[in-house]
Design an enzyme around this catalytic site. Structure first.
Site, PDB file in Angstrom:
ATOM      1  N   LYS A  90      13.333  19.255  -8.502  1.00  0.00           N
ATOM      2  CA  LYS A  90      12.083  19.209  -8.878  1.00  0.00           C
ATOM      3  C   LYS A  90      12.414  17.969  -9.631  1.00  0.00           C
ATOM      4  O   LYS A  90      12.888  16.923  -9.390  1.00  0.00           O
ATOM      5  CB  LYS A  90      11.651  19.389 -10.360  1.00  0.00           C
ATOM      6  CG  LYS A  90      10.695  18.984 -10.970  1.00  0.00           C
ATOM      7  CD  LYS A  90       9.691  20.040 -10.329  1.00  0.00           C
ATOM      8  CE  LYS A  90       8.178  20.246 -11.540  1.00  0.00           C
ATOM      9  NZ  LYS A  90       7.443  19.351  -9.875  1.00  0.00           N
ATOM     10  N   LYS A 126      14.231  13.340  -5.924  1.00  0.00           N
ATOM     11  CA  LYS A 126      13.204  12.186  -5.910  1.00  0.00           C
ATOM     12  C   LYS A 126      13.028  12.113  -4.727  1.00  0.00           C
ATOM     13  O   LYS A 126      13.828  11.949  -3.294  1.00  0.00           O
ATOM     14  CB  LYS A 126      13.504  11.174  -7.036  1.00  0.00           C
ATOM     15  CG  LYS A 126      12.441   9.888  -7.219  1.00  0.00           C
ATOM     16  CD  LYS A 126      12.038  10.903  -8.851  1.00  0.00           C
ATOM     17  CE  LYS A 126      10.591   9.880  -8.906  1.00  0.00           C
ATOM     18  NZ  LYS A 126      10.304  10.169 -10.726  1.00  0.00           N
ATOM     19  N   ASN A 245      -0.688   5.468 -15.073  1.00  0.00           N
ATOM     20  CA  ASN A 245      -0.740   6.801 -16.019  1.00  0.00           C
ATOM     21  C   ASN A 245      -0.206   7.028 -16.798  1.00  0.00           C
ATOM     22  O   ASN A 245      -0.927   7.297 -17.968  1.00  0.00           O
ATOM     23  CB  ASN A 245      -0.619   7.902 -14.845  1.00  0.00           C
ATOM     24  CG  ASN A 245      -0.318   9.463 -14.951  1.00  0.00           C
ATOM     25  OD1 ASN A 245       0.553   9.564 -16.009  1.00  0.00           O
ATOM     26  ND2 ASN A 245      -1.395  10.310 -15.166  1.00  0.00           N
TER      27      ASN A 245
HETATM   28  P1  NAD Z   1       1.348   4.524 -11.324  1.00  0.00           P
HETATM   29  O1  NAD Z   1       1.927   4.479 -10.458  1.00  0.00           O
HETATM   30  O2  NAD Z   1      -0.075   5.486 -12.447  1.00  0.00           O
HETATM   31  O3  NAD Z   1       0.939   2.601 -13.182  1.00  0.00           O
HETATM   32  C1  NAD Z   1       2.334   1.722 -12.480  1.00  0.00           C
HETATM   33  C2  NAD Z   1       1.818   0.269 -13.575  1.00  0.00           C
HETATM   34  O4  NAD Z   1       2.888  -0.061 -13.147  1.00  0.00           O
HETATM   35  C3  NAD Z   1       0.791  -0.363 -12.942  1.00  0.00           C
HETATM   36  O5  NAD Z   1       0.139  -0.156 -13.195  1.00  0.00           O
HETATM   37  C4  NAD Z   1       1.037  -0.669 -11.769  1.00  0.00           C
HETATM   38  O6  NAD Z   1       0.494  -2.244 -11.357  1.00  0.00           O
HETATM   39  C5  NAD Z   1       2.647  -1.023 -12.657  1.00  0.00           C
HETATM   40  N1  NAD Z   1       3.186  -2.361 -12.090  1.00  0.00           N
HETATM   41  C6  NAD Z   1       3.309  -1.751 -10.925  1.00  0.00           C
HETATM   42  N2  NAD Z   1       4.577  -2.966 -10.612  1.00  0.00           N
HETATM   43  C7  NAD Z   1       4.889  -3.987 -11.571  1.00  0.00           C
HETATM   44  C8  NAD Z   1       5.841  -4.751 -11.881  1.00  0.00           C
HETATM   45  N3  NAD Z   1       7.260  -5.863 -10.744  1.00  0.00           N
HETATM   46  N4  NAD Z   1       5.660  -6.134 -12.988  1.00  0.00           N
HETATM   47  C9  NAD Z   1       4.568  -5.262 -14.078  1.00  0.00           C
HETATM   48  N5  NAD Z   1       3.617  -3.898 -13.252  1.00  0.00           N
HETATM   49  C10 NAD Z   1       3.889  -3.454 -12.476  1.00  0.00           C
HETATM   50  O7  NAD Z   1       3.002   5.052 -12.138  1.00  0.00           O
HETATM   51  P2  NAD Z   1       3.225   5.907 -13.117  1.00  0.00           P
HETATM   52  O8  NAD Z   1       2.693   7.656 -12.730  1.00  0.00           O
HETATM   53  O9  NAD Z   1       2.220   5.233 -14.293  1.00  0.00           O
HETATM   54  O10 NAD Z   1       4.430   5.621 -13.415  1.00  0.00           O
HETATM   55  C11 NAD Z   1       5.106   5.087 -14.083  1.00  0.00           C
HETATM   56  C12 NAD Z   1       6.404   4.885 -14.902  1.00  0.00           C
HETATM   57  O11 NAD Z   1       6.922   5.847 -15.010  1.00  0.00           O
HETATM   58  C13 NAD Z   1       7.654   4.924 -13.334  1.00  0.00           C
HETATM   59  O12 NAD Z   1       8.651   4.120 -13.281  1.00  0.00           O
HETATM   60  C14 NAD Z   1       7.562   6.478 -13.373  1.00  0.00           C
HETATM   61  O13 NAD Z   1       8.219   6.803 -12.508  1.00  0.00           O
HETATM   62  C15 NAD Z   1       7.536   6.885 -14.744  1.00  0.00           C
HETATM   63  N6  NAD Z   1       7.642   8.273 -14.922  1.00  0.00           N
HETATM   64  C16 NAD Z   1       5.957   8.943 -14.389  1.00  0.00           C
HETATM   65  C17 NAD Z   1       4.977  10.358 -14.491  1.00  0.00           C
HETATM   66  C18 NAD Z   1       4.541  10.582 -13.915  1.00  0.00           C
HETATM   67  O14 NAD Z   1       3.527  11.696 -14.261  1.00  0.00           O
HETATM   68  N7  NAD Z   1       3.732  10.182 -13.882  1.00  0.00           N
HETATM   69  C19 NAD Z   1       6.274  10.823 -15.361  1.00  0.00           C
HETATM   70  C20 NAD Z   1       7.705  10.565 -15.789  1.00  0.00           C
HETATM   71  C21 NAD Z   1       7.757   8.982 -15.354  1.00  0.00           C
END
Ligand code: NAD
Length: 441
Positions: A90, A126, A245
């Site tokens: 997953k 992943k 998100n």
């Molecule tokens: P997303 O694509 O919705 O948002 C990513 C955000 O990070 C955006 O606002 C983008 O502009 C910003 N960003 C990208 N590069 C950047 C940088 N160099 N400096 C500053 N900001 C930057 O992604 P997400 O789903 O919100 O995921 C964010 C993090 O959370 C990731 O590390 C992901 O692995 C982790 N995560 C996500 C989920 C999920 O359910 N979506 C679950 C667990 C962990």
């Protein structure tokens, strides 16, 4: 397609010494250091140490996609399956220029620890595609996603490996994957396969509340930590890196609880306001500004290097890995770092923070609301049920509280930081499964 399958029956003694011979880089170095430190603490069985040090399968696919201008572009996609001792693989799919085999390996390992810690019947994986999605039209992204799904073929599946959204992928991406996967099954199997991915849109097998599950989990972890320390979140200042998100939903729930957002950074730049940034105003602004916060009227611009030095109580890194490092950890003012992102803090950065008496809510606990929400969606699809939002939020609350208490208690009992405690619990559960089951043949 290139598939590298590791034979767990034939792991050489090299594995444990590899870390001495080959210096690992970036996130891979962090995840291995974190693993070894917890494995040493629990004196893990040496064979299980070997098994968990490697990834089971590494899939790399190259595939052609027709662009809007008629030309064909070749893309490279990855799926790394670290371990499935506790259940199907997953983990998310990421579309970003930094996606490569090492990033996928590290992120897959983190997923194994995360699902184990949460007590879910899953392993860890992943993947993603190395690309900058802002350079492609929506129809190109759809064709890229569908062709990637087709190339992955039976390497994913509802009882084998279940992707979910991650950076730059969302419910629309998951809907394309589910549709492509189902469309390429024999007719009688099609409709029974929608749980090949989670994080789908409401109305296409998605779970009400999956969109906010990760950010809500981040908020809950902060709230539970505050409760343990007799603190209130009302009036507390927080900063968020990444307003996608996870960053948005974490901010939404923090603001609802009375905390004040004072700085935000995303890929386009940084903003600050000591009076507080209205979370919904910023969200609505970003929605019509290609997802970017730059130019928001309700705040001032801030130099990117000064973002982490912002005066605040809580820092929520919710963007990419390796953002808090030995170069900038010492400037962080917050007492609490709540890791919304996967791997945002390097090992050296963490040492600096811990030496200064700060608390880190580790990613595998702090952002686990996402995979817990995904598990609920998977169960809902598998059982042909429909769950309501209030039910989902209550179940998330219960599950995250259990995990938080488990980690907090273990850390207190053993005199450990929260990350090492979380790893110890996660690794022990996998070790137990291997010892009970034995190694085939
Ligand atoms: P997303 O694509 O919705 O948002 C990513 C955000 O990070 C955006 O606002 C983008 O502009 C910003 N960003 C990208 N590069 C950047 C940088 N160099 N400096 C500053 N900001 C930057 O992604 P997400 O789903 O919100 O995921 C964010 C993090 O959370 C990731 O590390 C992901 O692995 C982790 N995560 C996500 C989920 C999920 O359910 N979506 C679950 C667990 C962990």
């Amino acid at each position: 397609m290139t598939t590298i399958t590791a034979d767990i029956n034939n792991v050489s003694n090299e594995t444990s010494s590899q870390k001495k011979k080959i210096p690992l880089k970036g996130m891979m170095n962090n995840v291995m250091e974190q693993f070894y430190s917890a494995a040493d603490h629990i004196e893990i069985h040496p064979n299980i140490r070997k098994i968990l040090s490697i990834t089971n399968n590494e899939i790399m696919v190259s595939f052609p996609v027709k662009m809007d201008n008629g030309e064909v572009e070749i893309f490279t996609g990855y799926r790394v399956q670290h371990n499935n001792a506790l259940g199907p693989y997953k983990g998310g799919l990421r579309y970003h220029p930094t996606v490569d085999i090492d990033a996928a390996r590290a992120l897959a390992m983190w997923m194994t620890w995360k699902t184990s810690l949460a007590g879910l019947p899953y392993g860890g994986a992943k993947g993603g595609i190395q690309l900058d999605p802002s350079k492609y039209s929506q129809s190109e992204l759809e064709r890229i996603t569908r062709r990637f799904t087709f190339a992955l073929a039976d390497n994913i599946g509802p009882e084998h490996d279940i992707p979910a959204p991650d950076v730059n992928t969302n419910s629309q991406t998951m809907a394309w994957i589910a549709d492509t996967y189902m469309s390429t099954r024999p007719p009688a199997e099609r409709s029974a396969n929608q749980h090949v991915v989670t994080g789908k849109p409401d109305g296409s097998g998605g779970l009400e509340g999956r969109d906010r599950a990760t950010g809500y989990g981040v908020f809950l972890n902060i709230k539970f930590w505050a409760e343990k320390n007799n603190k209130s979140l009302i009036g507390k200042k927080f900063i968020v890196q990444g307003f996608g998100n996870v960053g948005y939903w974490a901010s939404h729930f923090m603001e609802k609880e009375g905390a004040k957002l004072v700085a935000v950074q995303d890929a386009s730049g940084s903003i600050r306001s000591t009076n507080g940034i209205d979370v919904e105003d910023l969200y609505n602004y970003a929605k019509v500004n290609m997802g970017s916060i730059s130019g928001f009227h309700g705040a001032f611009d801030l130099d990117n290097e000064k973002f982490f030095a912002t005066e605040c109580d809580i820092c929520i890194p919710a963007a990419l890995g390796n953002q808090i490092t030995k170069e900038n950890a010492s400037i962080i003012k917050a007492d609490l770092i709540a890791e919304g992102a996967n791997g945002p803090t390097s090992v050296e950065g963490e040492k600096i923070l811990l030496n200064k008496g700060k608390t880190i809510l580790p990613d595998i606990l702090c952002n686990s609301g996402g995979v817990v929400g995904s598990y609920f969606e998977w169960l809902q699809n598998r059982n042909g049920e429909l769950w309501h939002l209030d039910e989902v939020m209550a179940k998330l609350d219960k599950k995250i509280r259990e995990s938080f208490n488990k980690v907090y208690q273990y850390a207190e009992n053993e005199g450990l930081d929260l990350r090492t405690a979380a790893y110890c619990i996660a690794i022990r559960r996998i070790e137990k499964a291997y010892i009970q089951r034995g190694i085939f043949p």
